[in-house]
Each structure stands twice: as structure tokens, then as C-alpha cells.
Design a protein around this motif. Structure first.
Motif, short mmCIF file in Angstrom:
data_model
loop_
_atom_site.label_atom_id
_atom_site.label_comp_id
_atom_site.label_asym_id
_atom_site.label_seq_id
_atom_site.Cartn_x
_atom_site.Cartn_y
_atom_site.Cartn_z
N SER A 50 0.91 -1.34 -0.05
CA SER A 50 -0.10 0.02 -0.04
C SER A 50 0.94 1.25 0.03
O SER A 50 0.30 2.35 -0.49
CB SER A 50 -1.06 0.02 1.15
OG SER A 50 -0.25 0.09 2.30
N GLY A 51 2.24 1.08 0.51
CA GLY A 51 2.84 2.05 0.60
C GLY A 51 2.63 3.06 1.63
O GLY A 51 3.22 4.09 1.89
N LEU A 52 1.80 2.81 2.76
CA LEU A 52 1.19 3.32 3.68
C LEU A 52 2.15 3.00 4.96
O LEU A 52 2.78 1.95 5.25
CB LEU A 52 -0.05 3.36 4.21
CG LEU A 52 -1.14 3.44 3.20
CD1 LEU A 52 -2.52 3.05 3.66
CD2 LEU A 52 -1.19 5.04 3.12
N PRO A 53 2.32 4.17 5.95
CA PRO A 53 2.84 3.73 7.20
C PRO A 53 2.23 2.72 8.12
O PRO A 53 1.11 2.97 7.86
CB PRO A 53 3.22 5.01 7.89
CG PRO A 53 2.18 6.22 7.31
CD PRO A 53 2.17 5.59 5.87
N ALA A 54 2.63 2.04 8.95
CA ALA A 54 1.91 1.41 9.89
C ALA A 54 0.99 1.93 10.43
O ALA A 54 -0.23 1.27 10.84
CB ALA A 54 3.02 0.36 10.86
N ARG A 55 1.12 3.16 11.07
CA ARG A 55 0.10 3.64 11.72
C ARG A 55 -1.25 4.04 11.01
O ARG A 55 -2.24 4.27 11.50
CB ARG A 55 0.62 4.88 12.45
CG ARG A 55 0.81 6.14 11.63
CD ARG A 55 1.57 7.59 12.08
NE ARG A 55 1.76 8.47 11.25
CZ ARG A 55 2.86 8.57 10.32
NH1 ARG A 55 3.90 7.62 10.61
NH2 ARG A 55 3.23 9.36 9.38
N GLY A 102 0.17 -8.34 -4.96
CA GLY A 102 1.24 -7.00 -4.89
C GLY A 102 0.52 -5.94 -4.74
O GLY A 102 1.29 -4.70 -4.82
N LEU A 103 -0.72 -5.89 -4.63
CA LEU A 103 -1.60 -4.57 -4.41
C LEU A 103 -2.46 -4.68 -3.22
O LEU A 103 -2.83 -5.83 -2.65
CB LEU A 103 -2.67 -4.75 -5.68
CG LEU A 103 -3.61 -3.66 -5.47
CD1 LEU A 103 -3.26 -2.07 -5.79
CD2 LEU A 103 -5.02 -3.93 -6.47
N ALA A 104 -2.36 -3.74 -2.67
CA ALA A 104 -3.21 -3.37 -1.26
C ALA A 104 -3.88 -1.95 -1.05
O ALA A 104 -3.09 -1.10 -1.21
CB ALA A 104 -2.22 -3.46 -0.09
N LEU A 105 -5.14 -2.08 -1.20
CA LEU A 105 -6.14 -1.13 -1.17
C LEU A 105 -6.55 -0.66 0.56
O LEU A 105 -7.32 -1.76 0.80
CB LEU A 105 -7.07 -0.99 -2.11
CG LEU A 105 -6.60 -1.02 -3.59
CD1 LEU A 105 -8.02 -1.28 -4.56
CD2 LEU A 105 -5.83 0.16 -3.95
N VAL A 106 -6.37 0.20 1.18
CA VAL A 106 -6.55 0.19 2.32
C VAL A 106 -7.82 1.25 2.37
O VAL A 106 -7.53 2.35 2.15
CB VAL A 106 -5.62 0.82 3.25
CG1 VAL A 106 -5.85 0.83 4.66
CG2 VAL A 106 -4.54 -0.16 3.32
N GLY A 107 -8.96 0.98 2.90
CA GLY A 107 -10.04 1.81 2.86
C GLY A 107 -10.90 1.63 1.63
O GLY A 107 -10.35 0.67 0.94
#
Length: 118
Positions: A50-55, A102-107
């Protein structure tokens, strides 16, 4: 690889994501976050893909987040501690999370899903 949607069964946003996926004929399996939290390996892959930080993987509006004092705790936690907390309680996890190849969409955002899955 089959897609996975990490979701809460009573979450309206998760229902919207499922409706979008079904309408667009995207095959996926559902993981009920009330029954099983993502594993640490799954969470690390979600974070990386996702490229997002863990928080940003925390459901900041949830009761588990508030009850656990995570608004303050996250300020001093490292990524490993955050991932461990998320893996210990699926209700802490931001939802829905869609993963595939290899894809992650959060929300959920219909536009983001369309861009990534069209």
C-alpha cells in the motif's frame, strides 16, 4: 492469485466495497476481521504494497483503538509493535483492505478501486 478482502460484516464501508467488487465481477475471498485478524506477514505485505506507514493501518474511529489508548501509544510505538498490535486484534485494523498480486488498497474509494482494478 485470488484476491482477499479483509472486512467487518457490519461495516457500511466494507459493504460498499463488496458491492463495488461484485458489480465489477472481481473475484475475492472475505476475511472477517471480527473472527481473524491479519497475520503479521499479511500486515507487513499490506504495509509494503500500500505504501502506507503502519500507523495508517489502524481504525482510528473504532472502540478498540480508543479503549486501548492507541492515539497516545502510537506516538512511541515502532512499526514492529504496531504490526503486533494489529495482528492481535482485528478490530484495530482499518477496513476494508483489499489485496491481490502485490496490490493493497486500504479503506474504500470507488475511484481508487476503479483505477487499481479496471
Amino acid at each position: 492469485m485470488k484476491a482477499v478482502l479483509f472486512a467487518h460484516p457490519r461495516c457500511d464501508t466494507c459493504r460498499n466495497a463488496r458491492r463495488w467488487l461484485d458489480t465489477h465481477h472481481v473475484a475475492y475471498d472475505v476475511v472477517d476481521l471480527t473472527a481473524r485478524a491479519p497475520t503479521t506477514a499479511e500486515l507487513r505485505a499490506i504495509q509494503q504494497n500500500s505504501g502506507l506507514p503502519a500507523r495508517k493501518l489502524f481504525n482510528v474511529s473504532g472502540q478498540a483503538y480508543r479503549a486501548g489508548g492507541f492515539a497516545e501509544r502510537l506516538k512511541t510505538m515502532d512499526d514492529d509493535a504496531m504490526i503486533a498490535a494489529l495482528a492481535a486484534d482485528g478490530l484495530l485494523v482499518k477496513r476494508p483492505i483489499f489485496t491481490r498480486d502485490g496490490l493493497a488498497l486500504v479503506g474504500f474509494s470507488a475511484d481508487a478501486y476503479a483505477r487499481a482494478l479496471a
